[in-house]
Motif scaffolding. Structure first.
Motif, mmCIF file in Angstrom:
data_model
loop_
_atom_site.group_PDB
_atom_site.id
_atom_site.type_symbol
_atom_site.label_atom_id
_atom_site.label_comp_id
_atom_site.label_asym_id
_atom_site.label_seq_id
_atom_site.Cartn_x
_atom_site.Cartn_y
_atom_site.Cartn_z
ATOM 1 N N PHE A 7 0.845 -1.185 0.000
ATOM 2 C CA PHE A 7 0.000 0.000 0.000
ATOM 3 C C PHE A 7 0.882 1.237 0.000
ATOM 4 C CE2 PHE A 7 -3.269 -2.709 2.197
ATOM 5 C CZ PHE A 7 -4.256 -2.574 1.236
ATOM 6 N N THR A 8 0.382 2.307 -0.594
ATOM 7 C CA THR A 8 0.966 3.627 -0.441
ATOM 8 C C THR A 8 0.153 4.321 0.640
ATOM 9 O OG1 THR A 8 1.588 3.706 -2.769
ATOM 10 C CG2 THR A 8 1.492 5.808 -1.607
ATOM 11 N N VAL A 9 0.852 4.857 1.640
ATOM 12 C CA VAL A 9 0.179 5.544 2.745
ATOM 13 C C VAL A 9 0.757 6.957 2.795
ATOM 14 C CG1 VAL A 9 -0.425 5.446 5.198
ATOM 15 C CG2 VAL A 9 -0.022 3.314 3.936
ATOM 16 N N ASN A 10 0.171 7.858 1.987
ATOM 17 C CA ASN A 10 0.728 9.204 1.850
ATOM 18 C C ASN A 10 0.668 10.030 3.125
ATOM 19 O OD1 ASN A 10 1.689 9.212 -0.870
ATOM 20 N ND2 ASN A 10 -0.426 9.213 -1.558
ATOM 21 N N ALA A 18 5.202 5.769 11.084
ATOM 22 C CA ALA A 18 5.632 4.435 10.638
ATOM 23 C C ALA A 18 5.509 3.426 11.774
ATOM 24 C CB ALA A 18 7.056 4.494 10.111
ATOM 25 N N GLY A 19 5.900 3.834 12.975
ATOM 26 C CA GLY A 19 5.805 2.954 14.128
ATOM 27 C C GLY A 19 4.364 2.597 14.452
ATOM 28 N N THR A 20 3.482 3.577 14.330
ATOM 29 C CA THR A 20 2.059 3.344 14.590
ATOM 30 C C THR A 20 1.492 2.352 13.590
ATOM 31 O OG1 THR A 20 1.817 5.563 15.519
ATOM 32 C CG2 THR A 20 -0.202 4.475 14.764
ATOM 33 N N VAL A 21 1.829 2.533 12.319
ATOM 34 C CA VAL A 21 1.352 1.632 11.268
ATOM 35 C C VAL A 21 1.912 0.222 11.494
ATOM 36 C CG1 VAL A 21 1.478 1.128 8.792
ATOM 37 C CG2 VAL A 21 0.945 3.442 9.563
ATOM 38 N N ASP A 37 8.360 1.976 4.812
ATOM 39 C CA ASP A 37 9.349 2.924 4.285
ATOM 40 C C ASP A 37 8.725 4.315 4.245
ATOM 41 O OD1 ASP A 37 11.127 4.482 2.831
ATOM 42 O OD2 ASP A 37 11.647 2.865 1.463
ATOM 43 N N VAL A 38 9.115 5.152 5.204
ATOM 44 C CA VAL A 38 8.547 6.498 5.301
ATOM 45 C C VAL A 38 8.891 7.332 4.064
ATOM 46 C CG1 VAL A 38 8.543 8.653 6.625
ATOM 47 C CG2 VAL A 38 8.588 6.467 7.812
ATOM 48 N N ALA A 39 10.107 7.212 3.562
ATOM 49 C CA ALA A 39 10.555 8.048 2.436
ATOM 50 C C ALA A 39 9.689 7.860 1.197
ATOM 51 C CB ALA A 39 12.012 7.755 2.110
ATOM 52 N N THR A 40 9.271 6.623 0.945
ATOM 53 C CA THR A 40 8.450 6.354 -0.250
ATOM 54 C C THR A 40 6.971 6.189 0.096
ATOM 55 O OG1 THR A 40 8.774 3.966 -0.085
ATOM 56 C CG2 THR A 40 10.369 5.211 -1.421
ATOM 57 N N PHE A 45 3.245 -6.024 3.499
ATOM 58 C CA PHE A 45 3.072 -7.056 4.516
ATOM 59 C C PHE A 45 2.542 -8.319 3.865
ATOM 60 C CE2 PHE A 45 -0.777 -4.544 4.294
ATOM 61 C CZ PHE A 45 -1.788 -5.491 4.225
ATOM 62 N N THR A 46 2.751 -9.432 4.544
ATOM 63 C CA THR A 46 2.199 -10.699 4.107
ATOM 64 C C THR A 46 0.985 -10.994 4.970
ATOM 65 O OG1 THR A 46 3.673 -11.890 5.604
ATOM 66 C CG2 THR A 46 4.418 -11.617 3.318
ATOM 67 N N GLY A 47 0.095 -11.803 4.449
ATOM 68 C CA GLY A 47 -1.090 -12.167 5.202
ATOM 69 C C GLY A 47 -2.349 -11.573 4.598
ATOM 70 N N ASP A 48 -3.392 -11.511 5.400
ATOM 71 C CA ASP A 48 -4.723 -11.102 4.960
ATOM 72 C C ASP A 48 -4.756 -9.621 4.574
ATOM 73 O OD1 ASP A 48 -7.471 -10.106 5.082
ATOM 74 O OD2 ASP A 48 -7.995 -12.001 6.057
ATOM 75 N N ARG A 49 -4.953 -9.352 3.285
ATOM 76 C CA ARG A 49 -4.938 -7.981 2.772
ATOM 77 C C ARG A 49 -6.010 -7.114 3.434
ATOM 78 N NH1 ARG A 49 -3.558 -5.433 -2.313
ATOM 79 N NH2 ARG A 49 -4.895 -3.628 -2.635
ATOM 80 N N ALA A 50 -7.223 -7.631 3.518
ATOM 81 C CA ALA A 50 -8.338 -6.852 4.071
ATOM 82 C C ALA A 50 -8.097 -6.526 5.548
ATOM 83 C CB ALA A 50 -9.650 -7.597 3.894
ATOM 84 N N LYS A 51 -7.587 -7.493 6.287
ATOM 85 C CA LYS A 51 -7.321 -7.286 7.714
ATOM 86 C C LYS A 51 -6.211 -6.245 7.901
ATOM 87 C CE LYS A 51 -7.798 -10.868 10.636
ATOM 88 N NZ LYS A 51 -7.450 -12.072 11.406
ATOM 89 N N GLY A 52 -5.176 -6.312 7.052
ATOM 90 C CA GLY A 52 -4.093 -5.340 7.127
ATOM 91 C C GLY A 52 -4.562 -3.944 6.771
ATOM 92 N N GLU A 53 -5.370 -3.835 5.720
ATOM 93 C CA GLU A 53 -5.891 -2.529 5.308
ATOM 94 C C GLU A 53 -6.752 -1.929 6.417
ATOM 95 O OE1 GLU A 53 -8.386 -0.368 1.712
ATOM 96 O OE2 GLU A 53 -8.085 -2.539 1.634
ATOM 97 N N GLU A 54 -7.590 -2.747 7.021
ATOM 98 C CA GLU A 54 -8.445 -2.276 8.113
ATOM 99 C C GLU A 54 -7.606 -1.802 9.297
ATOM 100 O OE1 GLU A 54 -11.891 -3.943 11.150
ATOM 101 O OE2 GLU A 54 -11.339 -5.142 9.417
ATOM 102 N N ALA A 55 -6.539 -2.532 9.619
ATOM 103 C CA ALA A 55 -5.673 -2.149 10.738
ATOM 104 C C ALA A 55 -5.028 -0.785 10.485
ATOM 105 C CB ALA A 55 -4.603 -3.210 10.960
#
Length: 66
Positions: A7-10, A18-21, A37-40, A45-55
């Protein structure tokens, strides 16, 4: 092996962000391989995409498909 999600997290702009994420992903997906990577503004991450996005969203950030 789990598929990697990127994901891109602008609105992730500093080390604290970054630590919070990272912590949110570690709680949601304890066995995931996580890279932040804060710079970019990239989070992967590996694992459940939907669960990661929700987190990430619950941590207050806006993930977008990279």
């Amino acid at each position: 092996m789990s598929e990697k999600t990127v994901f891109t997290v602008n609105d992730m702009t500093c080390g604290h962000c970054a630590g919070t994420v990272r912590r949110a992903l570690q709680e949601a997906l304890p066995d995931a391989e996580i890279s932040v990577d804060v710079a970019t503004h990239k989070v992967s991450f590996t694992g459940d995409r939907a669960k990661g996005e929700e987190a990430i969203r619950e941590a207050g950030y806006t993930p977008e498909a990279a």
